[in-house]
Design a protein around this motif. Structure first.
Motif, PDB file in Angstrom:
ATOM      1  N   TRP A 117      -7.577  -4.173   3.165  1.00 14.46           N
ATOM      2  CA  TRP A 117      -6.154  -4.515   3.287  1.00 14.46           C
ATOM      3  C   TRP A 117      -5.471  -4.389   1.930  1.00 14.46           C
ATOM      4  CZ3 TRP A 117      -3.687  -8.663   0.818  1.00 14.46           C
ATOM      5  CH2 TRP A 117      -2.335  -8.838   1.163  1.00 14.46           C
ATOM      6  N   ALA A 118      -6.091  -4.959   0.895  1.00 17.92           N
ATOM      7  CA  ALA A 118      -5.499  -4.901  -0.445  1.00 17.92           C
ATOM      8  C   ALA A 118      -5.379  -3.454  -0.922  1.00 17.92           C
ATOM      9  CB  ALA A 118      -6.339  -5.719  -1.423  1.00 17.92           C
ATOM     10  N   ALA A 119      -6.426  -2.664  -0.698  1.00 20.70           N
ATOM     11  CA  ALA A 119      -6.398  -1.269  -1.139  1.00 20.70           C
ATOM     12  C   ALA A 119      -5.349  -0.469  -0.367  1.00 20.70           C
ATOM     13  CB  ALA A 119      -7.779  -0.641  -0.954  1.00 20.70           C
ATOM     14  N   ALA A 120      -5.266  -0.691   0.942  1.00 23.46           N
ATOM     15  CA  ALA A 120      -4.315   0.055   1.757  1.00 23.46           C
ATOM     16  C   ALA A 120      -2.874  -0.309   1.422  1.00 23.46           C
ATOM     17  CB  ALA A 120      -4.590  -0.193   3.240  1.00 23.46           C
ATOM     18  N   GLY A 130      -4.519   6.771   8.088  1.00 20.22           N
ATOM     19  CA  GLY A 130      -5.944   7.054   8.048  1.00 20.22           C
ATOM     20  C   GLY A 130      -6.615   6.437   6.832  1.00 20.22           C
ATOM     21  N   TYR A 131      -5.849   6.225   5.775  1.00 16.97           N
ATOM     22  CA  TYR A 131      -6.388   5.584   4.570  1.00 16.97           C
ATOM     23  C   TYR A 131      -6.902   4.188   4.910  1.00 16.97           C
ATOM     24  CZ  TYR A 131      -6.636   4.038  -0.314  1.00 16.97           C
ATOM     25  OH  TYR A 131      -7.064   3.565  -1.531  1.00 16.97           O
ATOM     26  N   PHE A 132      -6.108   3.444   5.662  1.00 18.96           N
ATOM     27  CA  PHE A 132      -6.512   2.100   6.068  1.00 18.96           C
ATOM     28  C   PHE A 132      -7.718   2.147   6.997  1.00 18.96           C
ATOM     29  CE2 PHE A 132      -6.034  -1.253   9.375  1.00 18.96           C
ATOM     30  CZ  PHE A 132      -6.410  -2.340   8.591  1.00 18.96           C
ATOM     31  N   VAL A 133      -7.697   3.075   7.948  1.00 15.47           N
ATOM     32  CA  VAL A 133      -8.809   3.196   8.889  1.00 15.47           C
ATOM     33  C   VAL A 133     -10.097   3.572   8.155  1.00 15.47           C
ATOM     34  CG1 VAL A 133      -9.701   4.464  10.879  1.00 15.47           C
ATOM     35  CG2 VAL A 133      -7.292   3.784  10.807  1.00 15.47           C
ATOM     36  N   GLY A 134     -10.010   4.555   7.261  1.00 14.13           N
ATOM     37  CA  GLY A 134     -11.200   4.997   6.541  1.00 14.13           C
ATOM     38  C   GLY A 134     -11.771   3.929   5.635  1.00 14.13           C
ATOM     39  N   ARG A 167      -1.800  -1.358  -1.447  1.00 11.08           N
ATOM     40  CA  ARG A 167      -1.511  -0.756  -2.755  1.00 11.08           C
ATOM     41  C   ARG A 167      -1.219   0.735  -2.598  1.00 11.08           C
ATOM     42  NH1 ARG A 167      -5.449  -2.826  -5.101  1.00 11.08           N
ATOM     43  NH2 ARG A 167      -6.971  -1.155  -4.824  1.00 11.08           N
ATOM     44  N   TYR A 168      -2.002   1.400  -1.764  1.00 14.53           N
ATOM     45  CA  TYR A 168      -1.788   2.826  -1.487  1.00 14.53           C
ATOM     46  C   TYR A 168      -0.408   3.053  -0.864  1.00 14.53           C
ATOM     47  CZ  TYR A 168      -2.066   6.895   1.668  1.00 14.53           C
ATOM     48  OH  TYR A 168      -1.802   8.036   2.381  1.00 14.53           O
ATOM     49  N   HIS A 169      -0.037   2.205   0.086  1.00 13.71           N
ATOM     50  CA  HIS A 169       1.258   2.356   0.754  1.00 13.71           C
ATOM     51  C   HIS A 169       2.408   2.044  -0.196  1.00 13.71           C
ATOM     52  CE1 HIS A 169       4.056   2.634   4.031  1.00 13.71           C
ATOM     53  NE2 HIS A 169       4.411   1.368   3.942  1.00 13.71           N
ATOM     54  N   ALA A 170       2.221   1.055  -1.074  1.00 17.29           N
ATOM     55  CA  ALA A 170       3.270   0.695  -2.029  1.00 17.29           C
ATOM     56  C   ALA A 170       3.558   1.826  -3.008  1.00 17.29           C
ATOM     57  CB  ALA A 170       2.869  -0.565  -2.794  1.00 17.29           C
ATOM     58  N   HIS A 171       2.561   2.681  -3.234  1.00 13.08           N
ATOM     59  CA  HIS A 171       2.739   3.816  -4.137  1.00 13.08           C
ATOM     60  C   HIS A 171       3.192   5.074  -3.392  1.00 13.08           C
ATOM     61  CE1 HIS A 171       0.442   1.238  -6.912  1.00 13.08           C
ATOM     62  NE2 HIS A 171       0.987   1.968  -7.874  1.00 13.08           N
ATOM     63  N   GLY A 172       3.641   4.904  -2.163  1.00  9.76           N
ATOM     64  CA  GLY A 172       4.215   6.025  -1.432  1.00  9.76           C
ATOM     65  C   GLY A 172       3.315   6.649  -0.392  1.00  9.76           C
TER      66      GLY A 172
END
Length: 236
Positions: free
Chosen positions: A125-128, A140-144, A130-135
């Motif tokens: 959740w934290a990684a996803a 699939g990033y969250f799923v993977g 952060r990824y979404h906050a950067h655009g």
């Protein structure tokens, strides 16, 4: 001049691979935690299949540890209710985590959005987010990131059960202390001063007293409520 529209939210294979790659540095820690849970589960009488079912279907390390601590072979309605309340309380944070992802995952079809939340865990959740906050917009990033965490957690808990189940005297290797040690390790980074001293002290004293007065595992709930109230008054 019009601004470019953001790409539509989709789950792609490339996004899944990206999420999995991002999680690899965290996997050794997940594996150690999973093996510790599996070893503790073996000492509670769980088989490898039961351990795998717990990890595969529940997929909530902290809640599984709490459930394991309160596990008994002589269940009563009171003990079942206490265990349900404990795990519900521990997992309440998932409501907030899932809600924070709604602006992103809510654009997916329902079966994809809710299906992907089966892989919701603290680390991915934290990684996803952060990824979404950067655009980033590929769900699939969250799923993977969740999928690789789920696989490593499942395999490591089963491995821990197999290894732990083969130890005739777990106390000789301090395996019976895995769960208490885990919770102590979780507490230490959260120490911030007087407020924690008051709330933790009250929670400890009340829970110990309640363990002698109330049957089952209600002493954990009672201690937690007392500690929370004490912490609230300490702030005033």
């Amino acid at each position: 001049m019009t601004e470019p529209r953001p790409s539509p939210v989709r789950i792609t294979a490339a996004g899944v691979r990206m999420g999995m790659d991002a999680m690899w540095p965290l996997m050794p820690g997940i594996a150690v935690f999973g093996a510790a849970f599996g070893a503790a589960a073996a000492q509670k009488g769980f088989s490898a299949a039961e351990t795998a079912l717990s990890s595969g279907l529940v997929f909530a390390g902290l809640a599984q540890m709490v459930a394991l601590e309160g596990w008994t072979h002589n269940w009563t309605p009171a003990s079942l209710l206490a265990l349900a309340m404990l795990t519900f309380t521990v997992n309440m944070r998932h409501f907030l985590m899932a809600a924070s992802m709604r602006p992103w995952l809510g654009q997916l079809p329902g079966w994809q959005a809710y299906g992907s939340l089966l892989f919701l865990a603290d680390n991915n959740w934290a990684a996803a987010m952060r990824y979404h906050a950067h655009g980033g917009n590929d769900a699939g990033y969250f799923v993977g990131s969740g999928l690789i965490t789920w696989v490593v957690w499942l395999l490591s808990t089963v491995a821990g059960q197999v290894i732990g189940g083969g130890i005739p005297d777990p106390k000789a290797f301090a395996i019976d202390l895995v769960v208490p040690a885990f919770f102590i390790a979780m507490l230490v980074p959260n120490w911030k001063g007087r407020r924690e001293a008051v709330s933790w002290g009250v929670a400890a004293l009340v829970s110990v007293a309640a363990s002698y007065l109330v049957p089952g595992w209600w002493f954990i709930v009672i201690g937690a409520v007392a500690g929370a109230l004490a912490g609230g008054f300490a702030d005033e």
